[in-house]
Structures are given as C-alpha cells and as structure tokens.
Scaffold this motif. Structure first.
Motif, PDB file in Angstrom:
ATOM      1  N   TYR A 207      -3.783   1.182 -17.586  1.00 20.15           N
ATOM      2  CA  TYR A 207      -3.287   2.533 -17.317  1.00 20.15           C
ATOM      3  C   TYR A 207      -2.466   2.591 -16.031  1.00 20.15           C
ATOM      4  O   TYR A 207      -2.410   3.617 -15.356  1.00 20.15           O
ATOM      5  CB  TYR A 207      -4.441   3.544 -17.284  1.00 20.15           C
ATOM      6  CG  TYR A 207      -5.247   3.486 -18.560  1.00 20.15           C
ATOM      7  CD1 TYR A 207      -4.751   4.020 -19.750  1.00 20.15           C
ATOM      8  CD2 TYR A 207      -6.480   2.838 -18.599  1.00 20.15           C
ATOM      9  CE1 TYR A 207      -5.464   3.925 -20.927  1.00 20.15           C
ATOM     10  CE2 TYR A 207      -7.201   2.742 -19.776  1.00 20.15           C
ATOM     11  CZ  TYR A 207      -6.687   3.279 -20.936  1.00 20.15           C
ATOM     12  OH  TYR A 207      -7.389   3.174 -22.105  1.00 20.15           O
ATOM     13  N   GLN A 208      -1.796   1.481 -15.730  1.00 26.98           N
ATOM     14  CA  GLN A 208      -0.914   1.433 -14.573  1.00 26.98           C
ATOM     15  C   GLN A 208       0.464   1.976 -14.964  1.00 26.98           C
ATOM     16  O   GLN A 208       0.909   1.840 -16.100  1.00 26.98           O
ATOM     17  CB  GLN A 208      -0.788  -0.009 -14.069  1.00 26.98           C
ATOM     18  CG  GLN A 208      -0.243  -0.133 -12.659  1.00 26.98           C
ATOM     19  CD  GLN A 208      -0.559  -1.491 -12.032  1.00 26.98           C
ATOM     20  OE1 GLN A 208      -0.381  -1.667 -10.848  1.00 26.98           O
ATOM     21  NE2 GLN A 208      -1.041  -2.430 -12.814  1.00 26.98           N
ATOM     22  N   THR A 209       1.129   2.606 -14.021  1.00 32.79           N
ATOM     23  CA  THR A 209       2.464   3.149 -14.261  1.00 32.79           C
ATOM     24  C   THR A 209       3.500   2.063 -14.027  1.00 32.79           C
ATOM     25  O   THR A 209       3.173   0.897 -13.815  1.00 32.79           O
ATOM     26  CB  THR A 209       2.731   4.335 -13.314  1.00 32.79           C
ATOM     27  OG1 THR A 209       2.854   3.843 -11.971  1.00 32.79           O
ATOM     28  CG2 THR A 209       1.606   5.364 -13.376  1.00 32.79           C
ATOM     29  N   ASN A 210       4.766   2.460 -14.035  1.00 31.90           N
ATOM     30  CA  ASN A 210       5.839   1.499 -13.769  1.00 31.90           C
ATOM     31  C   ASN A 210       5.914   1.117 -12.291  1.00 31.90           C
ATOM     32  O   ASN A 210       6.644   0.212 -11.919  1.00 31.90           O
ATOM     33  CB  ASN A 210       7.186   2.064 -14.219  1.00 31.90           C
ATOM     34  CG  ASN A 210       7.535   3.386 -13.534  1.00 31.90           C
ATOM     35  OD1 ASN A 210       6.776   4.346 -13.607  1.00 31.90           O
ATOM     36  ND2 ASN A 210       8.677   3.442 -12.870  1.00 31.90           N
ATOM     37  N   ILE A 211       5.126   1.794 -11.446  1.00 28.76           N
ATOM     38  CA  ILE A 211       5.035   1.430 -10.033  1.00 28.76           C
ATOM     39  C   ILE A 211       3.721   0.683  -9.827  1.00 28.76           C
ATOM     40  O   ILE A 211       2.639   1.270  -9.955  1.00 28.76           O
ATOM     41  CB  ILE A 211       5.076   2.673  -9.119  1.00 28.76           C
ATOM     42  CG1 ILE A 211       6.367   3.457  -9.331  1.00 28.76           C
ATOM     43  CG2 ILE A 211       4.932   2.269  -7.648  1.00 28.76           C
ATOM     44  CD1 ILE A 211       6.448   4.745  -8.513  1.00 28.76           C
ATOM     45  N   PRO A 212       3.758  -0.617  -9.532  1.00 27.32           N
ATOM     46  CA  PRO A 212       2.523  -1.389  -9.338  1.00 27.32           C
ATOM     47  C   PRO A 212       1.637  -0.767  -8.263  1.00 27.32           C
ATOM     48  O   PRO A 212       2.108  -0.407  -7.191  1.00 27.32           O
ATOM     49  CB  PRO A 212       3.038  -2.776  -8.906  1.00 27.32           C
ATOM     50  CG  PRO A 212       4.409  -2.863  -9.496  1.00 27.32           C
ATOM     51  CD  PRO A 212       4.960  -1.461  -9.411  1.00 27.32           C
ATOM     52  N   GLY A 213       0.360  -0.616  -8.587  1.00 23.39           N
ATOM     53  CA  GLY A 213      -0.579  -0.011  -7.651  1.00 23.39           C
ATOM     54  C   GLY A 213      -0.767   1.473  -7.850  1.00 23.39           C
ATOM     55  O   GLY A 213      -1.652   2.070  -7.245  1.00 23.39           O
ATOM     56  N   VAL A 214       0.056   2.082  -8.707  1.00 22.01           N
ATOM     57  CA  VAL A 214      -0.077   3.507  -9.018  1.00 22.01           C
ATOM     58  C   VAL A 214      -0.511   3.639 -10.475  1.00 22.01           C
ATOM     59  O   VAL A 214       0.162   3.159 -11.384  1.00 22.01           O
ATOM     60  CB  VAL A 214       1.242   4.272  -8.790  1.00 22.01           C
ATOM     61  CG1 VAL A 214       1.064   5.753  -9.185  1.00 22.01           C
ATOM     62  CG2 VAL A 214       1.678   4.169  -7.345  1.00 22.01           C
ATOM     63  N   PHE A 215      -1.656   4.273 -10.684  1.00 24.37           N
ATOM     64  CA  PHE A 215      -2.219   4.454 -12.018  1.00 24.37           C
ATOM     65  C   PHE A 215      -2.171   5.935 -12.393  1.00 24.37           C
ATOM     66  O   PHE A 215      -2.105   6.806 -11.521  1.00 24.37           O
ATOM     67  CB  PHE A 215      -3.662   3.972 -12.057  1.00 24.37           C
ATOM     68  CG  PHE A 215      -3.837   2.492 -11.771  1.00 24.37           C
ATOM     69  CD1 PHE A 215      -4.073   1.599 -12.800  1.00 24.37           C
ATOM     70  CD2 PHE A 215      -3.779   2.005 -10.468  1.00 24.37           C
ATOM     71  CE1 PHE A 215      -4.248   0.243 -12.544  1.00 24.37           C
ATOM     72  CE2 PHE A 215      -3.952   0.655 -10.201  1.00 24.37           C
ATOM     73  CZ  PHE A 215      -4.189  -0.234 -11.241  1.00 24.37           C
ATOM     74  N   ALA A 216      -2.236   6.221 -13.676  1.00 27.85           N
ATOM     75  CA  ALA A 216      -2.323   7.611 -14.152  1.00 27.85           C
ATOM     76  C   ALA A 216      -3.357   7.662 -15.268  1.00 27.85           C
ATOM     77  O   ALA A 216      -3.286   6.886 -16.229  1.00 27.85           O
ATOM     78  CB  ALA A 216      -0.971   8.105 -14.652  1.00 27.85           C
ATOM     79  N   ILE A 217      -4.338   8.548 -15.137  1.00 29.56           N
ATOM     80  CA  ILE A 217      -5.418   8.662 -16.117  1.00 29.56           C
ATOM     81  C   ILE A 217      -5.650  10.131 -16.455  1.00 29.56           C
ATOM     82  O   ILE A 217      -5.290  11.025 -15.697  1.00 29.56           O
ATOM     83  CB  ILE A 217      -6.726   8.023 -15.607  1.00 29.56           C
ATOM     84  CG1 ILE A 217      -7.155   8.654 -14.274  1.00 29.56           C
ATOM     85  CG2 ILE A 217      -6.563   6.515 -15.457  1.00 29.56           C
ATOM     86  CD1 ILE A 217      -8.495   8.137 -13.764  1.00 29.56           C
ATOM     87  N   GLY A 218      -6.258  10.362 -17.613  1.00 33.42           N
ATOM     88  CA  GLY A 218      -6.520  11.735 -18.036  1.00 33.42           C
ATOM     89  C   GLY A 218      -5.321  12.348 -18.731  1.00 33.42           C
ATOM     90  O   GLY A 218      -4.398  11.651 -19.158  1.00 33.42           O
TER      91      GLY A 218
ATOM     92  N   SER B  39       0.844  -1.199   0.000  1.00 33.79           N
ATOM     93  CA  SER B  39       0.000   0.000   0.000  1.00 33.79           C
ATOM     94  C   SER B  39       0.880   1.249   0.000  1.00 33.79           C
ATOM     95  O   SER B  39       2.113   1.157   0.024  1.00 33.79           O
ATOM     96  CB  SER B  39      -0.932  -0.008   1.212  1.00 33.79           C
ATOM     97  OG  SER B  39      -0.195   0.051   2.417  1.00 33.79           O
ATOM     98  N   PHE B  40       0.247   2.410   0.012  1.00 34.07           N
ATOM     99  CA  PHE B  40       0.989   3.669  -0.108  1.00 34.07           C
ATOM    100  C   PHE B  40       0.528   4.684   0.935  1.00 34.07           C
ATOM    101  O   PHE B  40      -0.635   4.697   1.327  1.00 34.07           O
ATOM    102  CB  PHE B  40       0.794   4.283  -1.499  1.00 34.07           C
ATOM    103  CG  PHE B  40       1.217   3.393  -2.622  1.00 34.07           C
ATOM    104  CD1 PHE B  40       2.517   3.418  -3.102  1.00 34.07           C
ATOM    105  CD2 PHE B  40       0.308   2.512  -3.204  1.00 34.07           C
ATOM    106  CE1 PHE B  40       2.915   2.591  -4.139  1.00 34.07           C
ATOM    107  CE2 PHE B  40       0.685   1.681  -4.245  1.00 34.07           C
ATOM    108  CZ  PHE B  40       1.990   1.716  -4.708  1.00 34.07           C
ATOM    109  N   ILE B  41       1.465   5.523   1.338  1.00 35.71           N
ATOM    110  CA  ILE B  41       1.143   6.705   2.141  1.00 35.71           C
ATOM    111  C   ILE B  41       1.558   7.930   1.336  1.00 35.71           C
ATOM    112  O   ILE B  41       2.716   8.063   0.940  1.00 35.71           O
ATOM    113  CB  ILE B  41       1.857   6.689   3.506  1.00 35.71           C
ATOM    114  CG1 ILE B  41       1.289   5.580   4.397  1.00 35.71           C
ATOM    115  CG2 ILE B  41       1.705   8.044   4.205  1.00 35.71           C
ATOM    116  CD1 ILE B  41       1.944   5.467   5.750  1.00 35.71           C
ATOM    117  N   VAL B  42       0.583   8.782   1.069  1.00 37.68           N
ATOM    118  CA  VAL B  42       0.836  10.036   0.347  1.00 37.68           C
ATOM    119  C   VAL B  42       0.689  11.182   1.337  1.00 37.68           C
ATOM    120  O   VAL B  42      -0.341  11.305   2.016  1.00 37.68           O
ATOM    121  CB  VAL B  42      -0.138  10.209  -0.828  1.00 37.68           C
ATOM    122  CG1 VAL B  42       0.037  11.596  -1.462  1.00 37.68           C
ATOM    123  CG2 VAL B  42       0.088   9.122  -1.875  1.00 37.68           C
ATOM    124  N   THR B  43       1.717  12.001   1.424  1.00 36.75           N
ATOM    125  CA  THR B  43       1.727  13.140   2.349  1.00 36.75           C
ATOM    126  C   THR B  43       1.691  14.439   1.557  1.00 36.75           C
ATOM    127  O   THR B  43       2.387  14.572   0.549  1.00 36.75           O
ATOM    128  CB  THR B  43       2.977  13.108   3.241  1.00 36.75           C
ATOM    129  OG1 THR B  43       3.070  11.831   3.888  1.00 36.75           O
ATOM    130  CG2 THR B  43       2.924  14.198   4.302  1.00 36.75           C
TER     131      THR B  43
END
Length: 353
Positions: free
Chosen positions: A277-288, A96-100
C-alpha cells in the motif's frame, strides 16, 4: 519539531488502528487531523449511527467504536496534533519527511501514512439566499448529537439514506419532524422508505415530496422555512421550525495532500496493493478509504487489514538491518510503551510420578 517513527495523517478508525499495529512492532506513532477530536467521520458526522460490519460486533455505534479503539491504543502512547491540517510534505536528504500543518507545526518521520478517509469533507449546501446567516443558528448540515433536537421542530431535506434514517430516528426525539424531497422517489434503502412512509401515514412525519425548501426566515435565529411545491397548484408552504437540516451529502476533497506529487485517480491515491500500500513516493503509504487499487473495498475492516500489512513493511524500512519475525498476540501478548502488558496465562504442566 515533533519526531516519531510513523506519522499518520488522519485520526479516523484506520489511522487509530495503525497505532496498535505499529505499537506491536515497537514503533512510535503521531497523528495529525484537521478535526478537533480523534475518530474522523465516525466522531464528526455520525457518532450515534450504528455500524453492522465490524467483526465480532453485530452492532456498534460509530462513536463507541472510536472509544474502543482509543482504549486499545492507549498503552502505545500516541501523540496527536488535532485541529490542524497537514499542509506540506518535504522529503529530506536521508529519505525521511517533514510534514508541516497549516498552523506551522512541523513533524519529522521516516514513514508517512495517509489515512485520511476520503479526505476533508464539505457539505453540499442548497442554493438558498442568506442560508449562511443561519448556520449554527438553526441550520446544520450534519447531525452530531440528536439530543440537540429534543422537543424541537425539525425540517430535514434530502432523499437518501441519511435523510430518511434521521427523519425516522428523530420521530422519538423531536416534537415535530418534516421531510422534504424534490422527487416522489427516494434513493434510500427500501425498508427505510417504507418505514418513513408508514410514519407519514400515522402523522408522525410531515412528508413533502416534489418540493424544495427555497427560503429561510428568522430574526436572530431560524424561525421558519418556505417550501415551494413543484406542482404550481399547491404553491408554497410556510412552515415554522427550530431547525433546518439539509442532508444532500458531503463532497470529499483531498485538499493540500493532492499537491504532494502523489498519483491520483478519481480523487483517491493510487497504491501498490500487491505488496504494501505504498504510493509512488517511497516511504509514503496510503490506507483506508483514501486509497485506490483494483478490487478496493471502502470498508473500515479493509482499512484495518491495510494498516496491519503496511506496518510490516514500514518496520523493514525503518529497521533494514533487523530480521523481522511476526508473533501472534496470543503468543507474545501486547506490551505497551507505558509498561503495561497483556498476555495469556501460561499453562502449568505437572509431571505424573
């Protein structure tokens, strides 16, 4: 710490529609945006401008589109962290991820979706001494509410669609409109160029071509600009005005997201468009508009499509042991987290005796 299923960075149209698609899958969402209100560019830059390529809407104002999206996602009770910029991304041992944010607000989620449009925008400012002294005191780089210029004298600088469109629009709002461009030729749509030219002939727009605004003057607020003509025989023009709006475009920047280890290509995030639409980091997507892939179209409707596809795969990551069966809203309806439900009326079949 704020916990959610899908953390969405960017509350523009694509980010907002992601809430709806995730809600259909019973996934909770939370959005982070550096702007103080949802809507992205549609709210901040051109809320009063019409959009013509939204399905089923021959024409809809950008601000109205945002309002309708907010109405659509209300049953899914999304959370918002507004006025804060996503600063750091830290992957945890469980994946999972923590975004600050820049203000220290922490968000925890198994899925992070970057839907930040073209990133954060900074206006391209003209090189004019002391122009910063008049920002928000008569100098603006975007037009949010045209009514601010009601019965005012306005000077617009620029040669693209934005400058032309606003000059034409403000003719019916402002008391005087001047348009300054450093060339004779404009870069805007032909019909806009022709309309601005016709309004200039009628005296409704003061048109200054092959000229640039080089000075701004005023005591506490803007009172005048000095226009320098490229033709030396014309010299300079001192023009009294209440507002100076240089519309030279906006420079998009990814900001801190660019330091997250994502694969970047020409200021956009590369994604796997053949799947999810997943990035090179599994679990992180980029759309739009923030993403790029072969055949990419930077349209709002493309972002809507990408949001729908992405949510299907995010569901499988969050629920690896569950078998996913997609149901059409015409069949399953829309059941909100607030207890509301929308569904088609069931037909009553009666047997004939």
């Amino acid at each position: 710490m704020i916990k959610t299923d899908i953390l969405i960075i960017g509350a523009g149209p694509t980010g907002l529609f992601t809430v709806f698609e995730a809600g259909l899958l019973k996934l909770k969402t939370h959005l982070i945006d550096a702007l103080p209100q949802p809507g992205g560019q549609c709210s901040e830059i051109y809320p009063k401008k019409p959009i013509y390529d939204i399905p089923a809407y021959p024409e809809i104002l950008a601000g109205d589109l945002v309002n309708r999206l907010m109405e659509q996602i209300k049953p899914f009770e999304p959370g918002f962290t507004l006025g804060e910029r996503a600063e750091t991304l830290d992957k945890q041992e469980d994946g999972s991820f923590i975004v600050t944010t820049n203000k220290g607000t922490k968000h925890h989620a198994p899925i992070v979706v970057i839907a930040g449009g073209l990133g954060s925008f900074e206006p391209r400012k003209p090189i004019i001494p002391n122009i910063g002294d008049y920002e928000d005191k008569g100098v603006s780089y975007i037009i949010k509410d045209p009514e601010v210029y009601r019965n005012k004298k306005v000077v617009i600088a620029g040669g693209g669609d934005s400058a032309l469109d606003w000059a034409i629009y403000l003719v019916d709002v402002a008391s005087e409109v001047a348009l300054v461009h450093r060339r004779n030729e404009f870069r805007g749509a032909l019909d806009s160029v022709e309309k601005a030219s016709e309004l200039a002939k009628l005296g409704k727009i003061q048109l200054y071509t092959e000229a640039e605004v080089k000075e701004v003057h005023g005591k506490n607020e803007l009172q005048a600009v000095v226009i320098k003509h490229n033709n030396e025989t014309k010299g300079e023009t001192y023009l009294e005005t209440d507002s100076f709006i240089p519309l030279f475009g906006l420079s998009p920047k990814l900001g801190p997201i660019g330091n997250w280890g994502l694969e970047i290509e020409k200021n956009a995030i590369k994604v796997n468009n053949g799947k999810d639409y997943q990035t090179n980091i599994p679990g992180v997507f980029a759309i739009g508009d923030v993403n790029t892939y072969p055949g990419k179209l930077k349209l709002i409707l493309s972002g809507f499509h990408e949001a729908a596809v992405m949510c299907q795969f995010a569901y499988q990551i969050i629920n690896p042991d569950k078998r996913f069966v997609m149901k059409y809203t015409t069949v399953g309806g829309v059941e909100g987290f607030d207890g509301t439900k929308k569904e088609a009326k069931k037909e009553v079949v009666q047997s004939i005796v």
